[in-house]
Design an enzyme around this catalytic site. Structure first.
Site, short mmCIF file in Angstrom:
data_model
loop_
_atom_site.label_atom_id
_atom_site.label_comp_id
_atom_site.label_asym_id
_atom_site.label_seq_id
_atom_site.Cartn_x
_atom_site.Cartn_y
_atom_site.Cartn_z
N GLY A 10 0.90 -1.11 -0.09
CA GLY A 10 0.13 0.11 -0.24
C GLY A 10 0.37 1.58 -0.08
O GLY A 10 0.61 2.30 1.01
N MET A 15 -0.34 5.70 4.93
CA MET A 15 0.95 4.66 5.65
C MET A 15 2.03 4.61 5.22
O MET A 15 3.17 4.43 5.49
CB MET A 15 0.49 3.68 6.22
N GLY A 100 -1.24 -4.02 9.90
CA GLY A 100 -2.25 -2.63 10.82
C GLY A 100 -3.33 -2.75 10.21
O GLY A 100 -3.74 -1.15 10.89
N THR A 102 -7.33 -3.09 9.73
CA THR A 102 -8.41 -2.75 10.37
C THR A 102 -9.64 -3.48 9.74
O THR A 102 -9.21 -2.96 8.16
CB THR A 102 -8.54 -1.44 10.76
N MET A 127 -0.72 0.18 16.36
CA MET A 127 1.14 0.26 16.59
C MET A 127 1.62 0.86 16.86
O MET A 127 2.93 0.49 17.36
CB MET A 127 1.70 -0.20 15.00
N HIS A 157 -11.50 9.93 14.05
CA HIS A 157 -10.80 9.18 13.01
C HIS A 157 -11.30 11.10 11.53
O HIS A 157 -12.41 11.06 11.35
CB HIS A 157 -10.70 8.74 12.13
N HIS A 158 -10.05 11.04 10.75
CA HIS A 158 -10.52 11.94 9.67
C HIS A 158 -11.59 10.97 9.16
O HIS A 158 -11.67 10.38 9.10
CB HIS A 158 -8.68 11.50 9.06
N LYS A 161 -11.57 7.76 6.28
CA LYS A 161 -11.36 6.59 7.05
C LYS A 161 -12.72 5.76 6.63
O LYS A 161 -13.67 5.95 6.47
CB LYS A 161 -11.33 6.67 8.57
N GLY A 167 -9.97 -0.13 14.30
CA GLY A 167 -9.51 -1.00 15.14
C GLY A 167 -8.99 -0.98 16.52
O GLY A 167 -9.17 -1.81 17.16
N THR A 168 -8.44 0.50 16.76
CA THR A 168 -8.31 0.93 17.72
C THR A 168 -9.21 1.27 18.52
O THR A 168 -9.14 0.14 20.01
CB THR A 168 -7.17 2.63 18.25
#
Length: 269
Positions: A10, A15, A100, A102, A127, A157-158, A161, A167-168
């Site tokens: 990706g 990320m 990472g 989700t 992470m 979040h932004h 997303k 996921g967090t």
């Protein structure tokens, strides 16, 4: 010590670009290659230019296999389908796969379990060191405070997303459930609308906010009679996730095949 050779999946995403910069900044790592999905605009782009750095001579490709066989680890913040496919390649090469991603389903998780018979998979909804420490604190607080305190998880979040709760948030909810010795799936409330009735004792609620460019804000609220405890983490730069992913890749090198978490990496298990 030889540098750890990493494949970034990706590469054209937020990320992915951050990870490319992190490899350049953090000693002990080398870029084995970068991949993105077929048809992505970034295919053929120099990885250095993509990360806002000097040209590296390596270009983004859609063919991961030739890169994986030369690598020590894959770092992957992509999509569930992509992560499952990359896990199969990591299993063939018997290397580390840091995930990472989700929004995975139980069927996706089952495929990761199968891949983990040969691959070293480190999977986490987040992470960062701070978030995983927060999860440990949430678990302890949930166990100590007991069922008289209601638990709510709030995240923002932004506006790009695509999955919710994050996921967090689910990572933190799971930590709370483990502290209470209950199953999150059977005690999770993901939305409230209309006449819902009174809150059910033992529920773990989730509230989701989306907007702007927020990297990630998470708060776990323990609400009791006449008092409230709030444990929070605010991410200000995606580099914290990239550095954590690099640490996970380094930790996983040489470990036995299986599925691990960031709590394992950080010695919090």
């Amino acid at each position: 010590m030889a540098e750890l050779r990493l494949v970034i999946a990706g590469a054209g995403g937020r990320m992915g670009r951050t990870l490319l910069r992190a490899i350049h900044e953090v000693p002990g790592f080398a870029l084995a290659g970068a991949v993105d999905h077929e048809g992505a605009a970034e295919i053929g782009t120099d990885t250095g230019m993509l990360a806002g750095l000097s040209p590296s001579g390596k270009k983004v490709t859609s063919d991961a296999l030739p890169l994986v066989v030369q690598a020590d680890a894959i770092i992957d913040f992509t999509t569930p389908a992509s992560s499952v496919a990359l896990a199969a390649l990591a299993a063939q090469a018997r290397i580390v796969h840091v995930i990472g991603t989700t929004g995975m389903s139980s069927a996706d998780d089952a495929k990761l379990e199968a891949a983990a018979r040969h691959a070293i998979i480190v999977k986490s909804g987040n992470m960062s060191l701070g978030v995983n420490l927060l999860a440990a604190l949430v678990k302890r607080a949930a166990a100590s405070l007991g069922p008289d305190f209601d638990i709510e998880v709030l995240e923002m979040h932004h506006n790009k997303k695509v999955d919710a709760p994050s996921g967090t948030a689910l990572l933190l909810g799971k930590a709370a459930a483990e502290g209470r010795e209950i199953e999150l799936e059977k005690n999770s409330v993901r939305s409230r609308d209309g006449h819902t009735g009174a809150r059910k004792a033992g529920d773990i609620g989730f509230a989701t906010l989306r907007g702007g460019t927020v990297v990630g804000d998470h708060t776990v609220i323990f609400a009791g009679a006449s008092e409230r405890i709030e444990l929070s983490h605010k991410a200000e730069d995606r580099m914290i996730f990239a550095r954590g992913a690099l640490a996970a890749a380094k930790w996983g090198k040489g470990k036995k095949p299986g599925i691990y978490s960031m709590a394992d990496v950080l010695g919090l298990s």
